[in-house]
Motif scaffolding. Structure first.
Motif, PDB file in Angstrom:
ATOM      1  N   ILE A 127       0.616  -1.309  -0.143  1.00 31.05           N
ATOM      2  CA  ILE A 127       0.140  -0.101   0.455  1.00 31.05           C
ATOM      3  C   ILE A 127       1.050   1.387   0.348  1.00 31.05           C
ATOM      4  O   ILE A 127       2.415   1.610  -0.042  1.00 31.05           O
ATOM      5  N   ARG A 128       0.113   2.388  -0.433  1.00 29.40           N
ATOM      6  CA  ARG A 128       1.027   3.973  -0.406  1.00 29.40           C
ATOM      7  C   ARG A 128       2.250   4.139  -1.642  1.00 29.40           C
ATOM      8  O   ARG A 128       3.320   4.329  -0.894  1.00 29.40           O
ATOM      9  N   ASN A 129       2.660   3.109  -2.592  1.00 32.26           N
ATOM     10  CA  ASN A 129       3.789   3.419  -3.011  1.00 32.26           C
ATOM     11  C   ASN A 129       3.179   3.761  -4.297  1.00 32.26           C
ATOM     12  O   ASN A 129       2.367   3.952  -4.713  1.00 32.26           O
ATOM     13  N   THR A 130       4.726   4.821  -4.508  1.00 25.68           N
ATOM     14  CA  THR A 130       3.924   5.170  -6.455  1.00 25.68           C
ATOM     15  C   THR A 130       5.292   4.788  -6.524  1.00 25.68           C
ATOM     16  O   THR A 130       6.015   4.680  -6.167  1.00 25.68           O
ATOM     17  N   ALA A 131       4.987   5.072  -8.250  1.00 24.53           N
ATOM     18  CA  ALA A 131       5.966   4.135  -9.422  1.00 24.53           C
ATOM     19  C   ALA A 131       6.284   4.970 -10.523  1.00 24.53           C
ATOM     20  O   ALA A 131       4.433   4.673 -11.013  1.00 24.53           O
ATOM     21  N   ASN A 132       6.561   5.367 -11.166  1.00 25.38           N
ATOM     22  CA  ASN A 132       7.404   6.033 -12.952  1.00 25.38           C
ATOM     23  C   ASN A 132       8.184   5.966 -13.213  1.00 25.38           C
ATOM     24  O   ASN A 132       9.155   5.438 -12.379  1.00 25.38           O
ATOM     25  N   GLY A 133       7.729   4.679 -14.695  1.00 23.45           N
ATOM     26  CA  GLY A 133       9.154   4.708 -14.893  1.00 23.45           C
ATOM     27  C   GLY A 133       8.908   3.412 -15.633  1.00 23.45           C
ATOM     28  O   GLY A 133       7.744   2.520 -14.991  1.00 23.45           O
ATOM     29  N   VAL A 134       9.258   2.682 -16.916  1.00 20.75           N
ATOM     30  CA  VAL A 134       9.422   1.461 -16.504  1.00 20.75           C
ATOM     31  C   VAL A 134      10.234   0.296 -16.517  1.00 20.75           C
ATOM     32  O   VAL A 134      11.260   0.866 -15.386  1.00 20.75           O
ATOM     33  N   ASN A 135       8.713  -0.518 -15.687  1.00 19.44           N
ATOM     34  CA  ASN A 135       9.537  -1.687 -14.644  1.00 19.44           C
ATOM     35  C   ASN A 135       9.687  -1.085 -13.262  1.00 19.44           C
ATOM     36  O   ASN A 135      10.676  -1.970 -12.556  1.00 19.44           O
ATOM     37  N   ALA A 136       9.710   0.159 -13.067  1.00 14.94           N
ATOM     38  CA  ALA A 136       9.532   0.628 -11.904  1.00 14.94           C
ATOM     39  C   ALA A 136       8.733  -0.469 -11.224  1.00 14.94           C
ATOM     40  O   ALA A 136       7.301  -0.385 -10.636  1.00 14.94           O
ATOM     41  N   LEU A 137       9.137  -0.862  -9.692  1.00 19.29           N
ATOM     42  CA  LEU A 137       8.899  -1.737  -8.154  1.00 19.29           C
ATOM     43  C   LEU A 137       7.714  -3.297  -9.366  1.00 19.29           C
ATOM     44  O   LEU A 137       7.185  -3.519  -8.642  1.00 19.29           O
ATOM     45  N   ILE A 138       8.471  -3.270 -10.031  1.00 18.89           N
ATOM     46  CA  ILE A 138       7.548  -4.786 -10.970  1.00 18.89           C
ATOM     47  C   ILE A 138       6.946  -5.691 -10.022  1.00 18.89           C
ATOM     48  O   ILE A 138       6.247  -6.365 -10.353  1.00 18.89           O
ATOM     49  N   VAL A 139       8.172  -6.018  -9.172  1.00 19.86           N
ATOM     50  CA  VAL A 139       8.062  -7.357  -8.995  1.00 19.86           C
ATOM     51  C   VAL A 139       7.380  -7.298  -7.398  1.00 19.86           C
ATOM     52  O   VAL A 139       7.043  -8.436  -6.222  1.00 19.86           O
TER      53      VAL A 139
END
Length: 181
Positions: free
Chosen positions: A11-23
């Motif tokens: 919860i409360r994650n932010t991801a911007n960009g190719v494959n950011a935080l993908i796993v």
């Protein structure tokens, strides 16, 4: 593209960009901005990664901050580290409480509680701990030396394994390699 793709309960994650935080599966309160930022993170929380390939191999570690291409790149479980600059703390895997500011500062570090400020400051440090190095190239050759303080351009730059030294000034104790106390 595929940012936070595998997130299940985090919860409360932010991801911007190719494959950011993908796993990421259950890690929470992470911020990843950039290509492959926090790529392998699964359960680690409260991490911040800004830049291409930052904190890529982080899996379970928490409270890390990486800014700059490949900063904290190899970190897997090292906690509470801060790396700012291209390749800062690049090879840190398990070291905790390190701060590196500058291109390739603490580049090879596996140690704990080190502070490096400046281009290639504490560059070769592997298992050394509790060192403070401020200045371009200061303590650059240090590998396992502990409890050293180097302030100034290339201060203690040849030090490899020596402990408990203090060098202040440009090239201070520049020839010292293994001399301690």
């Amino acid at each position: 593209y595929q940012a936070l793709y595998n997130n299940t309960a985090g919860i409360r994650n932010t991801a911007n960009g190719v494959n950011a935080l993908i796993v990421n599966t259950t890690g929470s309160e992470n911020t990843a901005n950039g290509y492959r930022a926090l790529y392998f993170n699964t359960t680690g929380g409260n991490n911040t990664a800004y830049g291409h390939n930052t904190l890529v191999f982080n899996t379970t570690a928490s409270f890390n901050t990486a800014s700059g291409m490949s900063a904290l790149y190899a970190n897997t479980s090292g906690q509470r580290n801060t790396a700012t600059g291209y390749g800062a703390l690049y090879d840190n895997v398990t070291g905790d409480y390190n701060t590196a500011t500058g291109m390739q500062a603490l580049n090879n570090s596996l140690g704990t509680s080190n502070v490096a400020h400046g281009y290639r400051s504490l560059y070769l440090t592997t298992s050394g701990h509790s060192n403070t190095s401020v200045g371009t190239g200061s303590m650059a050759a240090n590998t396992t030396g502990d409890n050293n303080v180097a302030i100034g351009l290339a201060a203690l730059d040849a030090n490899t394994t020596a402990d408990n030294n203090t060098a202040v000034g440009t090239e201070a104790l520049g020839a010292n390699t293994t001399g301690s106390e």
